[in-house]
Design a protein around this motif. Structure first.
Motif, PDB file in Angstrom:
ATOM      1  N   SER A 162      18.947 -22.471  22.777  1.00 37.05           N
ATOM      2  CA  SER A 162      19.197 -22.699  21.505  1.00 37.05           C
ATOM      3  C   SER A 162      17.821 -22.656  20.875  1.00 37.05           C
ATOM      4  O   SER A 162      16.806 -22.717  21.359  1.00 37.05           O
ATOM      5  CB  SER A 162      19.546 -24.358  21.449  1.00 37.05           C
TER       6      SER A 162
ATOM      7  N   THR B 130      15.633 -23.456  17.049  1.00 35.80           N
ATOM      8  CA  THR B 130      15.374 -24.397  15.914  1.00 35.80           C
ATOM      9  C   THR B 130      14.956 -23.366  14.521  1.00 35.80           C
ATOM     10  O   THR B 130      14.353 -22.366  14.609  1.00 35.80           O
ATOM     11  CB  THR B 130      14.403 -25.314  16.103  1.00 35.80           C
TER      12      THR B 130
ATOM     13  N   ASP C 164      11.116 -28.579  21.913  1.00 39.22           N
ATOM     14  CA  ASP C 164      11.674 -29.843  21.366  1.00 39.22           C
ATOM     15  C   ASP C 164      13.047 -29.573  21.527  1.00 39.22           C
ATOM     16  O   ASP C 164      13.921 -30.668  21.440  1.00 39.22           O
ATOM     17  CB  ASP C 164      11.482 -30.030  19.909  1.00 39.22           C
ATOM     18  N   ARG C 165      13.809 -28.457  21.756  1.00 35.30           N
ATOM     19  CA  ARG C 165      15.172 -28.426  21.996  1.00 35.30           C
ATOM     20  C   ARG C 165      15.398 -27.614  23.143  1.00 35.30           C
ATOM     21  O   ARG C 165      15.407 -26.384  23.128  1.00 35.30           O
ATOM     22  CB  ARG C 165      15.773 -27.961  20.551  1.00 35.30           C
TER      23      ARG C 165
ATOM     24  N   SER D  22      18.391 -27.282  24.997  1.00 29.59           N
ATOM     25  CA  SER D  22      19.896 -26.965  25.164  1.00 29.59           C
ATOM     26  C   SER D  22      20.195 -25.305  25.238  1.00 29.59           C
ATOM     27  O   SER D  22      19.318 -24.585  24.803  1.00 29.59           O
ATOM     28  CB  SER D  22      20.695 -27.579  24.396  1.00 29.59           C
TER      29      SER D  22
ATOM     30  N   TYR E 140      23.906 -29.171  27.520  1.00 29.54           N
ATOM     31  CA  TYR E 140      22.860 -29.849  27.986  1.00 29.54           C
ATOM     32  C   TYR E 140      22.831 -30.026  29.306  1.00 29.54           C
ATOM     33  O   TYR E 140      23.836 -30.722  29.798  1.00 29.54           O
ATOM     34  CB  TYR E 140      22.509 -31.024  27.261  1.00 29.54           C
TER      35      TYR E 140
ATOM     36  N   TYR F 233      17.055 -32.921  22.641  1.00 27.94           N
ATOM     37  CA  TYR F 233      16.896 -32.376  21.474  1.00 27.94           C
ATOM     38  C   TYR F 233      16.023 -33.594  20.820  1.00 27.94           C
ATOM     39  O   TYR F 233      16.552 -34.714  20.656  1.00 27.94           O
ATOM     40  CB  TYR F 233      17.930 -32.279  20.576  1.00 27.94           C
TER      41      TYR F 233
END
Length: 222
Positions: A64, A66, A79-80, A82, A121, A127
């Motif tokens: 993923s 951002t 921070d993310r 997945s 996830y 997240y």
């Protein structure tokens, strides 16, 4: 000639009753909150639809990304953690059926939304807290708003239930929503500002895995 009803100013869930019939598909309003504007819905997807989304998405998953507010681009961000993918709007009969159901539920045209994103996830993945709207004060805002305008609401559809962890947290509201297959969490942010109280996070999955689908609604045709 019949006069077409004007588009509402923002997405909403009709307040009458706790049960909504979406052209023969029953959905229950399990919880409402006025600020932030939040609703938890039961049974928005069937078990078969949840599994079909997982099966269709699984071969297309990638890490993923951002949004980069300074440029309007995208990046992989710690921070993310997945993996995910996007379906094109109306890509399959299943996607089209779900999009039309969402449009009826939220009184918002299917054309005014991004493609459905499926996220996966694994244990330890999460997240961190974030807002879904685009900060208009950032240099990349013009790029992000050029396709469909501002994001105005989010719908998170839960496709399975992790063995442990993986809640959706709204810390400003003190809410912790456990994932349950078929349920969906709606929250709106008519103003792109922290006062919307829609800061939210995907808490770490502690055991098992979590699958969700996310729909972001836009001001205009996306």
């Amino acid at each position: 000639m019949a006069t077409q009803s004007p588009q509402p100013s923002e997405p909403f869930i009709a307040p009458q009753g706790a049960h909504i019939d979406l052209d023969g598909h029953p959905t229950d309003v399990l919880m409402r909150l006025e600020h932030p504007r939040v609703a938890l819905l039961g049974g928005l997807l069937t078990p078969a639809e949840c599994q079909a989304l997982i099966d269709c998405a699984r071969p297309r998953l990638a890490r993923s990304r951002t949004v980069v507010a300074s440029t309007g681009g995208e990046e992989i961000n710690a921070d993310r953690t997945s993996r995910g993918m996007f379906f094109e709007r109306g890509e399959t009969a299943l996607i089209s059926r779900i999009e039309q159901r969402i449009a009826r539920l939220l009184h918002w045209p299917a054309s005014h939304g991004e493609g459905l994103q499926v996220l996966h996830y694994r244990p330890g993945e999460q997240y961190h807290p974030h807002y879904d709207y685009f900060d208009p004060a950032q240099p990349g805002a013009a790029t992000l708003l050029s396709r469909g305008g501002q994001r105005v609401a989010t719908l998170i559809l839960y496709l399975n239930q992790p063995a442990l962890g993986g809640d959706t947290d709204l810390p400003q509201a003190g809410l912790h929503i456990a994932a349950h297959p078929g349920n969906a969490l709606f929250f709106a942010y008519p103003q792109a500002h922290p006062d919307s109280a829609t800061l939210h996070a995907g808490a770490p999955v502690l055991e098992g895995e979590k699958w969700i689908a996310t729909k972001w609604l836009r001001e205009r045709v996306f």
